[in-house]
Write a protein that holds these residues in place. Structure first.
Motif, PDB file in Angstrom:
ATOM      1  N   LEU A 106      29.970  41.889  57.674  1.00  0.00           N
ATOM      2  CA  LEU A 106      30.324  42.747  58.832  1.00  0.00           C
ATOM      3  C   LEU A 106      29.024  43.332  59.371  1.00  0.00           C
ATOM      4  O   LEU A 106      28.220  43.459  58.815  1.00  0.00           O
ATOM      5  CB  LEU A 106      31.343  43.715  58.685  1.00  0.00           C
ATOM      6  CG  LEU A 106      31.369  44.797  57.671  1.00  0.00           C
ATOM      7  CD1 LEU A 106      30.160  46.126  58.169  1.00  0.00           C
ATOM      8  CD2 LEU A 106      32.658  45.464  57.186  1.00  0.00           C
ATOM      9  N   PRO A 226      33.761  42.963  61.925  1.00  0.00           N
ATOM     10  CA  PRO A 226      33.725  41.938  60.843  1.00  0.00           C
ATOM     11  C   PRO A 226      33.033  40.819  61.797  1.00  0.00           C
ATOM     12  O   PRO A 226      33.331  40.446  62.826  1.00  0.00           O
ATOM     13  CB  PRO A 226      35.121  41.442  60.587  1.00  0.00           C
ATOM     14  CG  PRO A 226      35.822  42.147  61.583  1.00  0.00           C
ATOM     15  CD  PRO A 226      34.990  43.417  62.037  1.00  0.00           C
ATOM     16  N   ASP A 228      33.594  37.736  62.214  1.00  0.00           N
ATOM     17  CA  ASP A 228      34.663  36.516  61.873  1.00  0.00           C
ATOM     18  C   ASP A 228      34.990  35.723  62.970  1.00  0.00           C
ATOM     19  O   ASP A 228      36.013  35.079  63.073  1.00  0.00           O
ATOM     20  CB  ASP A 228      35.956  37.361  61.351  1.00  0.00           C
ATOM     21  CG  ASP A 228      36.358  38.288  62.638  1.00  0.00           C
ATOM     22  OD1 ASP A 228      35.688  38.386  63.648  1.00  0.00           O
ATOM     23  OD2 ASP A 228      37.351  39.057  62.337  1.00  0.00           O
ATOM     24  N   THR A 238      45.414  37.271  62.290  1.00  0.00           N
ATOM     25  CA  THR A 238      44.788  38.506  62.244  1.00  0.00           C
ATOM     26  C   THR A 238      45.928  39.703  62.139  1.00  0.00           C
ATOM     27  O   THR A 238      46.817  39.452  62.542  1.00  0.00           O
ATOM     28  CB  THR A 238      43.881  38.870  63.330  1.00  0.00           C
ATOM     29  OG1 THR A 238      44.390  38.896  64.577  1.00  0.00           O
ATOM     30  CG2 THR A 238      42.759  37.822  63.478  1.00  0.00           C
ATOM     31  N   SER A 245      40.961  44.899  64.250  1.00  0.00           N
ATOM     32  CA  SER A 245      41.790  43.688  63.985  1.00  0.00           C
ATOM     33  C   SER A 245      41.012  42.856  62.721  1.00  0.00           C
ATOM     34  O   SER A 245      39.783  42.959  62.986  1.00  0.00           O
ATOM     35  CB  SER A 245      41.712  42.862  65.097  1.00  0.00           C
ATOM     36  OG  SER A 245      42.281  41.633  64.872  1.00  0.00           O
ATOM     37  N   TRP A 246      41.598  42.355  61.720  1.00  0.00           N
ATOM     38  CA  TRP A 246      41.210  41.779  60.770  1.00  0.00           C
ATOM     39  C   TRP A 246      41.707  40.694  60.380  1.00  0.00           C
ATOM     40  O   TRP A 246      42.838  40.556  60.523  1.00  0.00           O
ATOM     41  CB  TRP A 246      40.955  42.797  59.487  1.00  0.00           C
ATOM     42  CG  TRP A 246      40.136  43.637  59.500  1.00  0.00           C
ATOM     43  CD1 TRP A 246      40.451  45.163  60.309  1.00  0.00           C
ATOM     44  CD2 TRP A 246      38.896  44.201  59.224  1.00  0.00           C
ATOM     45  NE1 TRP A 246      39.502  45.731  60.452  1.00  0.00           N
ATOM     46  CE2 TRP A 246      38.570  45.501  59.703  1.00  0.00           C
ATOM     47  CE3 TRP A 246      37.822  43.246  58.373  1.00  0.00           C
ATOM     48  CZ2 TRP A 246      37.060  45.861  59.532  1.00  0.00           C
ATOM     49  CZ3 TRP A 246      36.815  43.927  57.980  1.00  0.00           C
ATOM     50  CH2 TRP A 246      36.385  45.045  58.683  1.00  0.00           C
ATOM     51  N   VAL A 267      36.582  40.284  55.455  1.00  0.00           N
ATOM     52  CA  VAL A 267      38.109  40.587  55.445  1.00  0.00           C
ATOM     53  C   VAL A 267      38.454  41.761  54.788  1.00  0.00           C
ATOM     54  O   VAL A 267      39.590  41.958  54.615  1.00  0.00           O
ATOM     55  CB  VAL A 267      38.594  39.102  55.039  1.00  0.00           C
ATOM     56  CG1 VAL A 267      38.690  38.129  55.927  1.00  0.00           C
ATOM     57  CG2 VAL A 267      38.103  38.916  53.647  1.00  0.00           C
ATOM     58  N   ASN A 268      37.480  42.450  54.160  1.00  0.00           N
ATOM     59  CA  ASN A 268      37.777  43.624  53.492  1.00  0.00           C
ATOM     60  C   ASN A 268      36.769  44.720  53.541  1.00  0.00           C
ATOM     61  O   ASN A 268      35.781  44.486  53.281  1.00  0.00           O
ATOM     62  CB  ASN A 268      37.823  43.362  51.808  1.00  0.00           C
ATOM     63  CG  ASN A 268      38.362  44.297  50.870  1.00  0.00           C
ATOM     64  OD1 ASN A 268      38.309  45.680  51.218  1.00  0.00           O
ATOM     65  ND2 ASN A 268      38.464  43.936  49.896  1.00  0.00           N
ATOM     66  N   VAL A 269      37.295  45.734  54.379  1.00  0.00           N
ATOM     67  CA  VAL A 269      36.382  46.790  54.698  1.00  0.00           C
ATOM     68  C   VAL A 269      35.854  47.641  53.410  1.00  0.00           C
ATOM     69  O   VAL A 269      34.741  48.214  53.743  1.00  0.00           O
ATOM     70  CB  VAL A 269      37.149  47.722  55.645  1.00  0.00           C
ATOM     71  CG1 VAL A 269      38.159  48.455  55.063  1.00  0.00           C
ATOM     72  CG2 VAL A 269      36.303  48.609  56.554  1.00  0.00           C
TER      73      VAL A 269
END
Length: 302
Positions: A106, A226, A228, A238, A245-246, A267-269
């Protein structure tokens, strides 16, 4: 190719190492711009406390390469899934692979305040567990990016009894929060933060509405974005959260797109270096098991 991994940070390299040891044909495509590249040291990473994050990645690449993992410099232009085969377009040509693992991380979007970008990873940081010890007992400034920054100030009080909370307009504390901050001796400064004061390489103060407040380090909360775009272009589902939004994954790292997996900060903060290393290993095991199941099915159907 068995697996193409996009991203050569801790999560991607950890997965590459495990998959290489599983005798899978693996290629890692990496842009060479890890999230923590501006930090001189990592902290709280068992066995590597104080090590440069760039040294960790250098060692990781060498270890994975020892098991036959191939590395390509650059970014992925696009990808597509056709008839169970994934095609990945790069500056080096198109790669055909059975599985795609996205570990592209990210981006930290910092407040638009002069000095923040230049000091990022040194005099301006985010993680108390990564940098709190190094600034124990210092005058710690917390520059708010939202009302949630109050929580960051309260957390940092664990490391110092000289914490200054800068509301910065966007992080105005409620009456209840002001009471809690005061009870723990956390000073509150109202007004818009306009710049940092820096002497040499060291942060010395925060400028607020024309006045300067002395601090020795600044903690803040960047917007987490992210990387992404590749996953979204493939149609991955998502979920909206308070942090944005992830892309969705299951417990093993599968996205909603057949054959496409994801791991780490993309995908993982909450995936710091230690967590990313562990998740990379976990996802690699699940991904290899998925390939084994395909290998068995191919023999049964033959």
């Amino acid at each position: 190719m068995d697996v193409v991994i996009v991203g050569g940070g801790p999560a991607g390299l950890s997965a590459a190492l495990s998959l290489g040891r599983a005798r899978r044909r693996v290629t890692v495509i990496d842009s060479g711009e890890p999230r923590n590249r501006t930090a001189a040291h990592m902290h709280g990473v068992l066995g590597h406390d104080g090590l440069s994050p760039l040294v960790l990645l250098e060692r990781g690449r060498a270890e994975a390469n020892g098991y036959g993992v191939r590395f390509l410099q650059g970014e992925v232009a696009s990808a597509r899934v056709e008839d169970g085969v994934i095609e990945v377009d790069t500056a080096h040509g198109t790669l055909r692979t059975r599985r795609l693992l996205v570990a592209s991380g990210l981006e930290d979007v910092l407040p638009d305040i002069p000095g923040f970008r230049e000091q990022w990873g040194r005099g301006v940081v985010v993680c108390p567990y990564c940098d709190g010890w190094e600034h124990r007992n210092n005058v710690i400034g917390v520059v708010a990016t939202s009302a949630r920054s109050v929580e960051q100030a309260q957390l940092l009080r664990q490391w110092s009894d000289r914490v200054v909370y800068f509301e910065n307009v966007v992080g105005e504390a409620s009456a209840a929060d002001l009471d809690r901050l005061a009870r723990r001796g956390i000073r509150v400064e109202s007004g818009a933060v306009t710049s940092l004061r820096v002497e040499g390489e060291r942060v010395t103060g925060v400028e607020v509405d024309g006045r300067v407040v002395d601090v020795e380090v600044v903690f803040t909360g960047p917007t987490l974005r992210p990387r992404d775009a590749l996953l979204r272009s493939l149609g991955a589902t998502t979920t909206e959260s308070e942090l944005g939004s992830w892309v969705d994954i299951d417990d093993d790292g599968r996205t909603s797109v057949p054959g496409v997996w994801a791991v780490g900060n993309v995908v993982n903060v909450r995936a710091n270096v230690s967590v990313s290393l562990g998740l990379g290993s976990l996802v690699a095991g699940a991904l290899n098991a998925d390939l084994v199941a395909d290998d068995i099915d191919a023999l049964v159907d033959a």
